[in-house]
Write a protein that holds these residues in place. Sequence first.
Motif, mmCIF file in Angstrom:
data_model
loop_
_atom_site.group_PDB
_atom_site.id
_atom_site.type_symbol
_atom_site.label_atom_id
_atom_site.label_comp_id
_atom_site.label_asym_id
_atom_site.label_seq_id
_atom_site.Cartn_x
_atom_site.Cartn_y
_atom_site.Cartn_z
ATOM 1 N N ILE A 212 -52.462 15.046 -118.330
ATOM 2 C CA ILE A 212 -51.247 15.585 -118.939
ATOM 3 C C ILE A 212 -50.284 14.432 -119.176
ATOM 4 O O ILE A 212 -49.890 13.730 -118.232
ATOM 5 C CB ILE A 212 -50.603 16.641 -118.031
ATOM 6 N N SER A 213 -49.906 14.219 -120.416
ATOM 7 C CA SER A 213 -49.103 13.061 -120.798
ATOM 8 C C SER A 213 -47.611 13.378 -120.776
ATOM 9 O O SER A 213 -47.195 14.491 -121.122
ATOM 10 C CB SER A 213 -49.511 12.597 -122.197
ATOM 11 N N LEU A 214 -46.820 12.387 -120.420
ATOM 12 C CA LEU A 214 -45.369 12.545 -120.458
ATOM 13 C C LEU A 214 -44.826 12.555 -121.884
ATOM 14 O O LEU A 214 -43.660 12.869 -122.095
ATOM 15 C CB LEU A 214 -44.701 11.426 -119.661
ATOM 16 N N LYS A 215 -45.687 12.244 -122.842
ATOM 17 C CA LYS A 215 -45.270 12.336 -124.248
ATOM 18 C C LYS A 215 -45.300 13.781 -124.727
ATOM 19 O O LYS A 215 -44.782 14.091 -125.808
ATOM 20 C CB LYS A 215 -46.187 11.476 -125.114
ATOM 21 N N MET A 216 -45.897 14.652 -123.959
ATOM 22 C CA MET A 216 -46.009 16.061 -124.336
ATOM 23 C C MET A 216 -44.720 16.811 -124.036
ATOM 24 O O MET A 216 -43.997 16.487 -123.095
ATOM 25 C CB MET A 216 -47.152 16.733 -123.562
ATOM 26 N N THR A 217 -44.475 17.851 -124.834
ATOM 27 C CA THR A 217 -43.448 18.818 -124.454
ATOM 28 C C THR A 217 -44.031 19.739 -123.380
ATOM 29 O O THR A 217 -45.255 19.738 -123.130
ATOM 30 C CB THR A 217 -43.026 19.669 -125.657
ATOM 31 N N ALA A 218 -43.191 20.535 -122.764
ATOM 32 C CA ALA A 218 -43.676 21.480 -121.759
ATOM 33 C C ALA A 218 -44.680 22.461 -122.364
ATOM 34 O O ALA A 218 -45.676 22.824 -121.719
ATOM 35 C CB ALA A 218 -42.499 22.227 -121.137
ATOM 36 N N LYS A 239 -47.228 10.199 -108.148
ATOM 37 C CA LYS A 239 -47.110 9.099 -107.176
ATOM 38 C C LYS A 239 -48.472 8.527 -106.801
ATOM 39 O O LYS A 239 -48.803 8.336 -105.634
ATOM 40 C CB LYS A 239 -46.364 9.581 -105.921
ATOM 41 N N GLY A 240 -49.279 8.276 -107.816
ATOM 42 C CA GLY A 240 -50.572 7.647 -107.616
ATOM 43 C C GLY A 240 -51.687 8.575 -107.201
ATOM 44 O O GLY A 240 -52.831 8.139 -107.040
ATOM 45 N N GLN A 241 -51.391 9.860 -107.033
ATOM 46 C CA GLN A 241 -52.402 10.828 -106.626
ATOM 47 C C GLN A 241 -52.647 11.831 -107.755
ATOM 48 O O GLN A 241 -51.710 12.306 -108.388
ATOM 49 C CB GLN A 241 -51.952 11.578 -105.366
ATOM 50 N N ARG A 242 -53.921 12.155 -107.937
ATOM 51 C CA ARG A 242 -54.268 13.121 -108.980
ATOM 52 C C ARG A 242 -53.993 14.543 -108.496
ATOM 53 O O ARG A 242 -54.434 14.926 -107.420
ATOM 54 C CB ARG A 242 -55.744 12.985 -109.361
ATOM 55 N N LEU A 243 -53.266 15.299 -109.290
ATOM 56 C CA LEU A 243 -52.969 16.694 -108.984
ATOM 57 C C LEU A 243 -53.426 17.540 -110.159
ATOM 58 O O LEU A 243 -52.832 17.493 -111.240
ATOM 59 C CB LEU A 243 -51.473 16.892 -108.740
ATOM 60 N N LYS A 244 -54.500 18.320 -109.963
ATOM 61 C CA LYS A 244 -54.943 19.223 -111.023
ATOM 62 C C LYS A 244 -53.962 20.389 -111.116
ATOM 63 O O LYS A 244 -53.484 20.895 -110.102
ATOM 64 C CB LYS A 244 -56.350 19.738 -110.750
ATOM 65 N N VAL A 245 -53.709 20.798 -112.334
ATOM 66 C CA VAL A 245 -52.800 21.919 -112.574
ATOM 67 C C VAL A 245 -53.590 23.017 -113.287
ATOM 68 O O VAL A 245 -54.088 22.819 -114.390
ATOM 69 C CB VAL A 245 -51.593 21.497 -113.431
ATOM 70 N N TRP A 246 -53.705 24.161 -112.625
ATOM 71 C CA TRP A 246 -54.495 25.256 -113.178
ATOM 72 C C TRP A 246 -53.649 26.293 -113.900
ATOM 73 O O TRP A 246 -54.153 27.038 -114.736
ATOM 74 C CB TRP A 246 -55.306 25.933 -112.067
ATOM 75 N N LYS A 247 -52.374 26.338 -113.577
ATOM 76 C CA LYS A 247 -51.502 27.296 -114.254
ATOM 77 C C LYS A 247 -50.077 26.766 -114.238
ATOM 78 O O LYS A 247 -49.625 26.183 -113.241
ATOM 79 C CB LYS A 247 -51.565 28.664 -113.567
ATOM 80 N N ALA A 248 -49.368 26.972 -115.339
ATOM 81 C CA ALA A 248 -47.979 26.526 -115.445
ATOM 82 C C ALA A 248 -47.269 27.396 -116.464
ATOM 83 O O ALA A 248 -47.897 28.136 -117.225
ATOM 84 C CB ALA A 248 -47.913 25.062 -115.864
ATOM 85 N N GLU A 249 -45.952 27.312 -116.457
ATOM 86 C CA GLU A 249 -45.157 28.058 -117.434
ATOM 87 C C GLU A 249 -44.027 27.178 -117.940
ATOM 88 O O GLU A 249 -43.555 26.275 -117.224
ATOM 89 C CB GLU A 249 -44.576 29.334 -116.801
ATOM 90 N N VAL A 250 -43.618 27.434 -119.165
ATOM 91 C CA VAL A 250 -42.473 26.722 -119.725
ATOM 92 C C VAL A 250 -41.209 27.348 -119.159
ATOM 93 O O VAL A 250 -40.999 28.561 -119.262
ATOM 94 C CB VAL A 250 -42.476 26.800 -121.257
ATOM 95 N N ALA A 251 -40.369 26.527 -118.531
ATOM 96 C CA ALA A 251 -39.136 27.029 -117.921
ATOM 97 C C ALA A 251 -38.093 27.345 -118.998
ATOM 98 O O ALA A 251 -38.080 26.711 -120.056
ATOM 99 C CB ALA A 251 -38.574 25.998 -116.944
ATOM 100 N N THR A 277 -37.591 19.395 -122.363
ATOM 101 C CA THR A 277 -38.234 20.622 -121.910
ATOM 102 C C THR A 277 -38.654 20.512 -120.443
ATOM 103 O O THR A 277 -38.755 19.412 -119.884
ATOM 104 C CB THR A 277 -39.469 20.955 -122.769
ATOM 105 N N VAL A 278 -38.904 21.652 -119.838
ATOM 106 C CA VAL A 278 -39.209 21.701 -118.401
ATOM 107 C C VAL A 278 -40.443 22.574 -118.174
ATOM 108 O O VAL A 278 -40.571 23.659 -118.765
ATOM 109 C CB VAL A 278 -38.018 22.277 -117.600
ATOM 110 N N LEU A 279 -41.327 22.103 -117.295
ATOM 111 C CA LEU A 279 -42.543 22.838 -116.955
ATOM 112 C C LEU A 279 -42.526 23.209 -115.479
ATOM 113 O O LEU A 279 -42.311 22.347 -114.620
ATOM 114 C CB LEU A 279 -43.779 21.976 -117.237
ATOM 115 N N ASN A 280 -42.735 24.494 -115.201
ATOM 116 C CA ASN A 280 -42.893 24.957 -113.822
ATOM 117 C C ASN A 280 -44.381 24.998 -113.480
ATOM 118 O O ASN A 280 -45.149 25.712 -114.144
ATOM 119 C CB ASN A 280 -42.316 26.368 -113.640
ATOM 120 N N LEU A 281 -44.794 24.244 -112.464
ATOM 121 C CA LEU A 281 -46.179 24.309 -112.009
ATOM 122 C C LEU A 281 -46.342 25.558 -111.150
ATOM 123 O O LEU A 281 -45.521 25.831 -110.272
ATOM 124 C CB LEU A 281 -46.544 23.058 -111.211
#
Length: 315
Positions: A212-218, A239-251, A277-281
């Motif tokens: 997931i790139s920081l160039k993306m919008t939420a 912070k250097g650790q991989r975190l998979k995200v399975w579900k999120a919503e646009v705040a 924009t803001v993304l809620n994990l």
Amino acid sequence: MNSVIFLGTPQFGATVLEGLIEAGYDVKAVVTQPDKKVGRKQKIVFSPVKDVALEHGLPLYQPVRLSRSAELADLMALEADFIITAAFGQFLPTKFLKTAKIAAVNVHGSLLPKYRGGAPIQYAVRNGDAQTGVTIMEMVKEMDAGDMYAQAALPIRDDETSGEVFSELAPLGRDLLLQTLPKIARGEIVKKPQDPSQVVFSPTISKAEERISLKMTATEAKNLIRALNPDPGAYLMIKGQRLKVWKAEVAPDNSSLPAGHLLTNQGRFAISFADNTVLNLLNVQPTGKKAMPIKDFLNGQGKKFAAGEKIVDED
């Protein structure tokens, strides 16, 4: 009833194969990808199509590459009325396709000519399309370029994952195929060529595209997460650790912080993205752990992060 050679691998293909069997087609052979070793214990896993073939006692072939296999001659000798593919995952030799007495047909998971290639459903979800569908098409040498026999559309909800869309498309493709095959056999369908100016390709998602790139919008980040669920999954580098995200919503709120900063870890885990924009994990999976609701993640690791801090590494 007409004879068939069927080629497919995942559940999408298994659903189509089950439909052909139940409709009474004479399935002379089933071709699927070789078994895979999965997980740390390297357990051998059969494809869903293989499971169906074994259940019904159908002749089964699993060449690594059909075009160079010893099995190809056996399959060509069958001279089936139809050669049918549904998410098989290999190119088929032209000389094999020509052995079909009536037609060589593919059940493709998009509204062609949009999304030719191996990942049409993932692309439709990632791009935020409002609909996708299935196309019954004639197989030719060029990938997904054959004339079209029939199409059916399916709406995509804005919270659906690729896995959920796959599940809905499979019976749609099965039913459309079963409606179309008799018409092809009777010569009642006029094939429609694809418009070359409207072609869009959907090659297999690369490893680099899973991040997931920081160039993306939420919204773009959310759509990527949906597109790569259930496999292989999208991830953030936190912070250097991989975190998979399975579900999120646009705040609903916006942020003045640059992309990659934490807005809050109180009650939600909200991260700033492009265009304020803001993304809620909502559901995540740290490396080496099982997927979990964000509440459980924050209970265990929430204190590591402070509001206003940049926590997402640059890509």
